[in-house]
Design a protein around this motif. Structure first.
Motif, mmCIF file in Angstrom:
data_model
loop_
_atom_site.group_PDB
_atom_site.id
_atom_site.type_symbol
_atom_site.label_atom_id
_atom_site.label_comp_id
_atom_site.label_asym_id
_atom_site.label_seq_id
_atom_site.Cartn_x
_atom_site.Cartn_y
_atom_site.Cartn_z
ATOM 1 N N LYS A 260 14.733 -1.457 -7.800
ATOM 2 C CA LYS A 260 13.769 -0.998 -6.898
ATOM 3 C C LYS A 260 12.591 -1.089 -7.501
ATOM 4 N N PRO A 261 11.627 -1.813 -6.767
ATOM 5 C CA PRO A 261 10.233 -2.158 -7.321
ATOM 6 C C PRO A 261 9.421 -1.029 -7.587
ATOM 7 N N LYS A 262 8.687 -0.961 -8.521
ATOM 8 C CA LYS A 262 7.641 0.208 -8.744
ATOM 9 C C LYS A 262 6.418 0.050 -7.731
ATOM 10 N N LEU A 263 6.434 0.780 -6.495
ATOM 11 C CA LEU A 263 5.532 0.747 -5.492
ATOM 12 C C LEU A 263 4.483 2.057 -5.989
ATOM 13 N N SER A 264 3.246 1.779 -5.858
ATOM 14 C CA SER A 264 2.150 2.989 -6.000
ATOM 15 C C SER A 264 2.235 3.900 -4.746
ATOM 16 N N VAL A 265 2.199 5.071 -4.841
ATOM 17 C CA VAL A 265 1.948 5.867 -3.764
ATOM 18 C C VAL A 265 1.134 5.439 -2.619
ATOM 19 N N ARG A 266 0.095 4.982 -2.872
ATOM 20 C CA ARG A 266 -0.689 4.077 -1.852
ATOM 21 C C ARG A 266 -0.032 3.123 -1.112
ATOM 22 N N GLU A 267 0.670 1.981 -2.098
ATOM 23 C CA GLU A 267 1.508 0.991 -1.471
ATOM 24 C C GLU A 267 2.559 1.442 -0.467
ATOM 25 N N ILE A 268 3.184 2.470 -0.700
ATOM 26 C CA ILE A 268 4.262 3.290 0.085
ATOM 27 C C ILE A 268 3.472 3.807 1.355
ATOM 28 N N GLU A 269 2.366 4.459 1.234
ATOM 29 C CA GLU A 269 1.457 4.908 2.246
ATOM 30 C C GLU A 269 1.278 3.756 3.214
ATOM 31 N N VAL A 270 0.925 2.605 2.544
ATOM 32 C CA VAL A 270 0.352 1.599 3.711
ATOM 33 C C VAL A 270 1.411 0.780 4.238
ATOM 34 N N LEU A 271 2.636 0.722 3.494
ATOM 35 C CA LEU A 271 3.840 0.156 4.060
ATOM 36 C C LEU A 271 4.421 0.873 5.265
ATOM 37 N N LEU A 272 4.595 2.089 4.910
ATOM 38 C CA LEU A 272 5.146 3.235 6.084
ATOM 39 C C LEU A 272 4.155 2.958 7.225
ATOM 40 N N ALA A 273 2.754 3.257 7.079
ATOM 41 C CA ALA A 273 1.797 3.114 8.275
ATOM 42 C C ALA A 273 1.989 1.861 9.036
ATOM 43 N N THR B 208 -7.884 -5.139 2.789
ATOM 44 C CA THR B 208 -7.099 -4.129 1.637
ATOM 45 C C THR B 208 -5.577 -4.278 2.040
ATOM 46 N N VAL B 209 -5.409 -3.744 3.338
ATOM 47 C CA VAL B 209 -3.929 -3.639 3.974
ATOM 48 C C VAL B 209 -3.286 -4.927 3.600
ATOM 49 N N ASN B 210 -3.696 -5.822 3.929
ATOM 50 C CA ASN B 210 -3.141 -7.390 3.664
ATOM 51 C C ASN B 210 -2.807 -7.595 2.220
ATOM 52 N N THR B 211 -3.854 -7.279 1.444
ATOM 53 C CA THR B 211 -3.519 -7.117 -0.366
ATOM 54 C C THR B 211 -2.434 -6.166 -0.549
ATOM 55 N N HIS B 212 -2.342 -5.036 0.076
ATOM 56 C CA HIS B 212 -1.167 -4.342 -0.349
ATOM 57 C C HIS B 212 -0.076 -4.716 -0.039
ATOM 58 N N ILE B 213 0.198 -5.300 1.242
ATOM 59 C CA ILE B 213 1.364 -5.684 2.011
ATOM 60 C C ILE B 213 1.807 -6.966 1.006
ATOM 61 N N THR B 214 0.915 -7.874 0.490
ATOM 62 C CA THR B 214 1.422 -9.022 -0.139
ATOM 63 C C THR B 214 1.593 -8.711 -1.719
ATOM 64 N N ARG B 215 1.053 -7.454 -2.186
ATOM 65 C CA ARG B 215 1.631 -6.794 -3.412
ATOM 66 C C ARG B 215 3.031 -6.447 -3.302
ATOM 67 N N ILE B 216 3.187 -5.725 -2.282
ATOM 68 C CA ILE B 216 4.620 -5.306 -1.854
ATOM 69 C C ILE B 216 5.619 -6.390 -2.114
ATOM 70 N N ARG B 217 5.386 -7.279 -1.102
ATOM 71 C CA ARG B 217 6.328 -8.461 -1.065
ATOM 72 C C ARG B 217 6.570 -9.363 -2.440
ATOM 73 N N THR B 218 5.589 -9.108 -3.195
ATOM 74 C CA THR B 218 5.614 -9.902 -4.358
ATOM 75 C C THR B 218 6.482 -8.965 -5.472
#
Length: 100
Positions: free
Chosen positions: A26-39, A59-69
């Motif tokens: 399971k990747p280590k997603l930050s709380v903010r990344e999880i918020e953005v992902l679910l939103a 910023t949303v794009n950056t979070h989604i890109t980091r999550i995918r990475t």
């Protein structure tokens, strides 16, 4: 339920260390990344997510890109599409099918 639709049960799960289904995979997603992902999963567009969370679209794009990475590079579980990210969010306990 929080403003972005995270139930207290899911919030508790997000704060828990480890995961029974994937453990170290399971990747280590930050709380903010999880918020953005679910939103984003609940929204029709990244613009809608940006407005809801008070962010810029880039910023949303950056979070989604980091999550995918993190899914692809860090744990070897690629999630190239929104549907694949939804599946990963369910598998990793960030949301449940009952929430939808």
């Amino acid at each position: 339920m929080s403003s972005i639709g995270i139930s207290p049960k899911i919030e508790a799960n997000v704060s828990r260390v480890g995961n029974p289904k994937h453990g170290k995979h399971k990747p280590k997603l930050s709380v903010r990344e999880i918020e953005v992902l679910l939103a984003w999963l609940r929204s029709d567009s990244k613009s809608e997510v940006a407005e809801t969370l008070g962010l810029r679209v880039c910023t949303v794009n950056t979070h989604i890109t980091r999550i995918r990475t993190k899914y692809s590079g860090d744990v070897g579980r690629p999630a190239p599409t929104k549907a694949a990210l939804f599946a990963r969010a369910v598998q990793d306990g960030y949301t449940t099918l009952d929430e939808w």
